[in-house]
Scaffold this motif. Structure first.
Motif, PDB file in Angstrom:
ATOM      1  N   ALA A  99      46.392  34.578  35.950  1.00 34.23           N
ATOM      2  CA  ALA A  99      46.791  33.360  35.307  1.00 34.23           C
ATOM      3  C   ALA A  99      47.890  32.386  36.046  1.00 34.23           C
ATOM      4  CB  ALA A  99      47.055  33.746  33.956  1.00 34.23           C
ATOM      5  N   VAL A 100      48.776  33.053  36.609  1.00 35.72           N
ATOM      6  CA  VAL A 100      49.764  32.525  37.289  1.00 35.72           C
ATOM      7  C   VAL A 100      49.168  32.027  38.686  1.00 35.72           C
ATOM      8  CG1 VAL A 100      51.998  32.956  38.450  1.00 35.72           C
ATOM      9  CG2 VAL A 100      51.664  34.028  36.195  1.00 35.72           C
ATOM     10  N   LEU A 101      48.478  32.837  39.069  1.00 35.44           N
ATOM     11  CA  LEU A 101      47.573  32.275  40.415  1.00 35.44           C
ATOM     12  C   LEU A 101      47.147  30.824  40.227  1.00 35.44           C
ATOM     13  CD1 LEU A 101      46.806  32.676  43.370  1.00 35.44           C
ATOM     14  CD2 LEU A 101      45.019  33.720  42.482  1.00 35.44           C
ATOM     15  N   LEU A 102      46.358  30.665  39.142  1.00 35.82           N
ATOM     16  CA  LEU A 102      45.885  29.304  38.862  1.00 35.82           C
ATOM     17  C   LEU A 102      46.909  28.372  38.769  1.00 35.82           C
ATOM     18  CD1 LEU A 102      43.097  30.158  36.036  1.00 35.82           C
ATOM     19  CD2 LEU A 102      42.700  29.364  38.205  1.00 35.82           C
ATOM     20  N   THR A 103      48.245  28.557  38.016  1.00 29.18           N
ATOM     21  CA  THR A 103      49.133  27.803  37.712  1.00 29.18           C
ATOM     22  C   THR A 103      49.854  27.362  39.298  1.00 29.18           C
ATOM     23  OG1 THR A 103      49.762  28.908  35.844  1.00 29.18           O
ATOM     24  CG2 THR A 103      51.554  27.301  36.713  1.00 29.18           C
ATOM     25  N   VAL A 104      50.065  28.325  39.988  1.00 25.51           N
ATOM     26  CA  VAL A 104      50.561  28.123  41.344  1.00 25.51           C
ATOM     27  C   VAL A 104      49.556  27.051  42.098  1.00 25.51           C
ATOM     28  CG1 VAL A 104      51.229  29.103  43.556  1.00 25.51           C
ATOM     29  CG2 VAL A 104      52.037  30.134  41.536  1.00 25.51           C
ATOM     30  N   HIS A 105      48.189  27.407  42.066  1.00 29.82           N
ATOM     31  CA  HIS A 105      47.299  26.675  42.789  1.00 29.82           C
ATOM     32  C   HIS A 105      47.154  25.120  42.482  1.00 29.82           C
ATOM     33  CE1 HIS A 105      43.544  25.951  44.976  1.00 29.82           C
ATOM     34  NE2 HIS A 105      43.157  25.294  43.844  1.00 29.82           N
ATOM     35  N   TYR A 106      47.552  25.075  40.933  1.00 32.93           N
ATOM     36  CA  TYR A 106      47.687  23.757  40.683  1.00 32.93           C
ATOM     37  C   TYR A 106      48.952  22.792  40.666  1.00 32.93           C
ATOM     38  CZ  TYR A 106      42.632  24.129  39.644  1.00 32.93           C
ATOM     39  OH  TYR A 106      41.191  24.236  39.555  1.00 32.93           O
ATOM     40  N   GLY A 107      49.958  23.382  41.423  1.00 37.85           N
ATOM     41  CA  GLY A 107      51.117  22.723  42.099  1.00 37.85           C
ATOM     42  C   GLY A 107      52.638  23.123  41.372  1.00 37.85           C
ATOM     43  N   SER A 108      52.585  24.194  40.508  1.00 41.15           N
ATOM     44  CA  SER A 108      53.633  24.560  39.983  1.00 41.15           C
ATOM     45  C   SER A 108      54.173  25.924  40.693  1.00 41.15           C
ATOM     46  CB  SER A 108      53.688  24.903  38.372  1.00 41.15           C
ATOM     47  OG  SER A 108      54.878  25.163  37.979  1.00 41.15           O
ATOM     48  N   ILE A 178      49.295  36.782  45.891  1.00 37.21           N
ATOM     49  CA  ILE A 178      49.284  37.246  44.260  1.00 37.21           C
ATOM     50  C   ILE A 178      47.668  37.689  43.968  1.00 37.21           C
ATOM     51  CG2 ILE A 178      49.314  35.854  42.047  1.00 37.21           C
ATOM     52  CD1 ILE A 178      51.449  34.028  43.372  1.00 37.21           C
ATOM     53  N   ALA A 179      46.945  37.239  44.715  1.00 36.58           N
ATOM     54  CA  ALA A 179      45.556  37.671  44.020  1.00 36.58           C
ATOM     55  C   ALA A 179      45.270  39.125  44.641  1.00 36.58           C
ATOM     56  CB  ALA A 179      44.396  36.798  44.937  1.00 36.58           C
ATOM     57  N   ILE A 180      46.025  39.694  45.761  1.00 37.46           N
ATOM     58  CA  ILE A 180      46.055  40.917  46.127  1.00 37.46           C
ATOM     59  C   ILE A 180      46.492  41.828  44.935  1.00 37.46           C
ATOM     60  CG2 ILE A 180      46.918  42.789  47.621  1.00 37.46           C
ATOM     61  CD1 ILE A 180      46.188  40.812  49.927  1.00 37.46           C
ATOM     62  N   MET A 181      47.538  41.402  44.167  1.00 38.22           N
ATOM     63  CA  MET A 181      48.464  41.862  43.276  1.00 38.22           C
ATOM     64  C   MET A 181      47.749  42.201  42.146  1.00 38.22           C
ATOM     65  SD  MET A 181      51.769  41.232  41.373  1.00 38.22           S
ATOM     66  CE  MET A 181      52.524  42.143  39.930  1.00 38.22           C
ATOM     67  N   GLY A 182      46.771  41.038  41.700  1.00 35.43           N
ATOM     68  CA  GLY A 182      46.153  41.522  40.539  1.00 35.43           C
ATOM     69  C   GLY A 182      44.726  42.256  40.924  1.00 35.43           C
ATOM     70  N   VAL A 183      44.244  42.305  41.879  1.00 37.32           N
ATOM     71  CA  VAL A 183      43.240  43.295  42.213  1.00 37.32           C
ATOM     72  C   VAL A 183      43.596  44.687  42.153  1.00 37.32           C
ATOM     73  CG1 VAL A 183      41.519  43.972  44.050  1.00 37.32           C
ATOM     74  CG2 VAL A 183      41.822  41.725  43.835  1.00 37.32           C
ATOM     75  N   VAL A 184      44.803  44.969  42.734  1.00 34.94           N
ATOM     76  CA  VAL A 184      45.153  46.378  42.684  1.00 34.94           C
ATOM     77  C   VAL A 184      45.862  46.814  41.147  1.00 34.94           C
ATOM     78  CG1 VAL A 184      45.976  46.313  45.268  1.00 34.94           C
ATOM     79  CG2 VAL A 184      47.584  45.803  43.475  1.00 34.94           C
ATOM     80  N   PHE A 185      45.979  45.836  40.433  1.00 35.72           N
ATOM     81  CA  PHE A 185      46.404  46.392  38.859  1.00 35.72           C
ATOM     82  C   PHE A 185      44.915  46.547  38.425  1.00 35.72           C
ATOM     83  CE2 PHE A 185      50.598  44.371  39.028  1.00 35.72           C
ATOM     84  CZ  PHE A 185      51.271  45.428  38.499  1.00 35.72           C
ATOM     85  N   LEU A 186      44.078  46.003  38.752  1.00 36.54           N
ATOM     86  CA  LEU A 186      42.560  46.192  37.939  1.00 36.54           C
ATOM     87  C   LEU A 186      42.203  47.778  38.533  1.00 36.54           C
ATOM     88  CD1 LEU A 186      40.746  42.879  38.220  1.00 36.54           C
ATOM     89  CD2 LEU A 186      41.249  44.159  36.182  1.00 36.54           C
TER      90      LEU A 186
END
Length: 416
Positions: A99-108, A178-186
């Motif tokens: 969810a945070v990754l999406l926020t970062v991607h769109y500019g914040s 950030i995406a790598i972090m999400g994958v390893v949590f899964l």
């Protein structure tokens, strides 16, 4: 006799299915955490031109929720099924990261702080659950050696983590990190499904107001134990020292040593390599040395090394001191963890952890929050000397309880 006591005939610690599973999960989580830590650190440093306030805010975002949620998390960890709690925490962490990754991607870009903030909250429910299972599945005489294994794992990533984090960020950028972090949590959540079952039932029939009663019971349990009380005081002093030193590490590299910010990874790698060696040494001698003595030795070494690092302008000297500090640092982690486990009953270990952990982390947050202001007012040498003094006082706190023996029955931890 509980399941924990029955396990004392286990022939080998490494054949313990719980330990195998939790170590594999920890490997995955450490990969994600180190990639996250260095991605955020280097990204914020680039965006703000090494602003000390923005950089220290990273540590505040990571540790402030621990102070707030550890009390609550420890209480719920004693109420819920620990295995299920740990799996859900990793799953929710993964969802929040994406969810945070999406926020970062769109500019914040400021939302990068949320990555550390949210995962820190969830870890306060997962970590005490892990401690409960550790006490349940690992034999009493193997607790300190088990903690030494965990320390060795942390040390391996102190060596590999900075390289991994810097490489991933430099090569792929913030979003991939950030995406790598999400994958390893899964992946960690999937691994935890393998945890053996236990008889630690959830308290579903608790009456209204029972949570408050159990919450207060954790504080009372710690207060009634002289050993846990002194450990709490040592936590406060160590937290203040570690917080300010950790927040200003980057400036030791750039100002005292005259190196670029990327050199920080080598400082941490040297420290981690020494921790790996030290963890192995402590694992060998763990049964013969009281955890109070281990903790005092680690704090004394931390006091001396912190002062030297603050004043040193020599790269070889600073690296040597970091190595020596890392060699002894496992004594702190192993001593603390072993004392919590040995002086706490299985039914309350989550709450004891939830009471003591915030004392350390809360003071870290306080000193991290003031690190930027201290940096403006004092020299690095003066600040690090103050941190060294706090470590020394923490070692002195162990003296009154140095000869205390862990209770034969864990519930008898409330000494008179």
């Amino acid at each position: 006799m509980n399941r924990h006591e029955k396990s004392t005939n286990a022939p080998s610690l490494l054949r313990n299915r719980f330990l195998q599973t939790i170590l594999l999960s920890s490997v995955l989580l450490q990969i994600g955490i180190w990639v996250r830590n260095f991605a955020i650190l280097l990204y914020v440093a680039d965006r703000t031109n090494n602003d000390p306030y923005a950089i220290s805010l990273i540590s505040v975002a990571e540790f402030a929720p621990i102070f707030v949620f550890s009390f609550i998390g420890g209480t719920f960890a004693d109420r819920w099924r620990p295995k299920r709690t740990m799996i859900w925490c990793d799953l929710l962490s993964a969802v929040s990261v994406f969810a945070v990754l999406l926020t970062v991607h769109y500019g914040s870009w400021h939302s990068v702080y949320l990555v550390a903030f949210i995962s820190a909250i969830l870890s306060q429910f997962s970590q005490p659950s892990s401690m409960r299972l550790f006490k349940y599945h690992v034999a009493e005489e193997q607790l300190q050696q088990g903690m030494a294994l965990f320390q060795s794992l942390m040390a391996i990533f102190m060596v590999l983590g900075p390289m991994l984090g810097t490489f991933v960020y430099s090569t792929f950028g913030l979003e991939t990190s950030i995406a790598i972090m999400g994958v390893v949590f899964l992946l960690s959540a999937l691994v935890l499904i393998r945890l053996p079952e236990d008889n630690l039932k959830p308290k579903t029939d608790a009456a209204k107001g029972q949570f408050r009663k159990e919450f207060i019971e954790g504080f009372r349990y710690v207060w009634n134990s002289k050993v846990l009380r002194m450990l709490g005081l040592a936590f406060i002093l160590a937290g203040l020292a570690v917080g300010v030193a950790q927040a200003l590490n980057l400036f030791i590299v750039t100002e005292r040593l005259g190196k670029s910010k990327e050199f920080l990874q080598y400082l941490l790698m040297v420290n981690g390599a020494a921790m790996l060696i030290g963890g192995g040494v402590v694992a060998v001698f763990a049964k013969r040395v009281p955890p109070q003595l281990l903790l005092a030795i680690g704090m004394l070494a931390g006091a001396v090394c912190t002062v030297i690092v603050g004043y040193s302008t020599s790269v070889p000297l600073t690296l040597t001191v970091q190595f020596l500090n890392g060699l002894v640092f496992p004594c702190i982690h192993i001593g603390i963890s072993t004392m919590i486990l040995k002086w706490s009953h299985t039914s309350i270990v989550g709450r004891v952890n939830g009471v003591l952990n915030p004392m350390f982390v809360g003071m870290m947050v306080v000193s991290m929050s003031f690190a930027g202001a201290l940096k403006d007012a004092f020299s690095l040498g003066t600040i690090y000397s103050g941190a060294g003094l706090l470590f020394f006082l923490g070692a002195l706190v162990m003296v009154p309880i140095m000869n205390q023996k862990a209770p034969d029955h864990a519930y008898a931890a409330q000494e008179t």
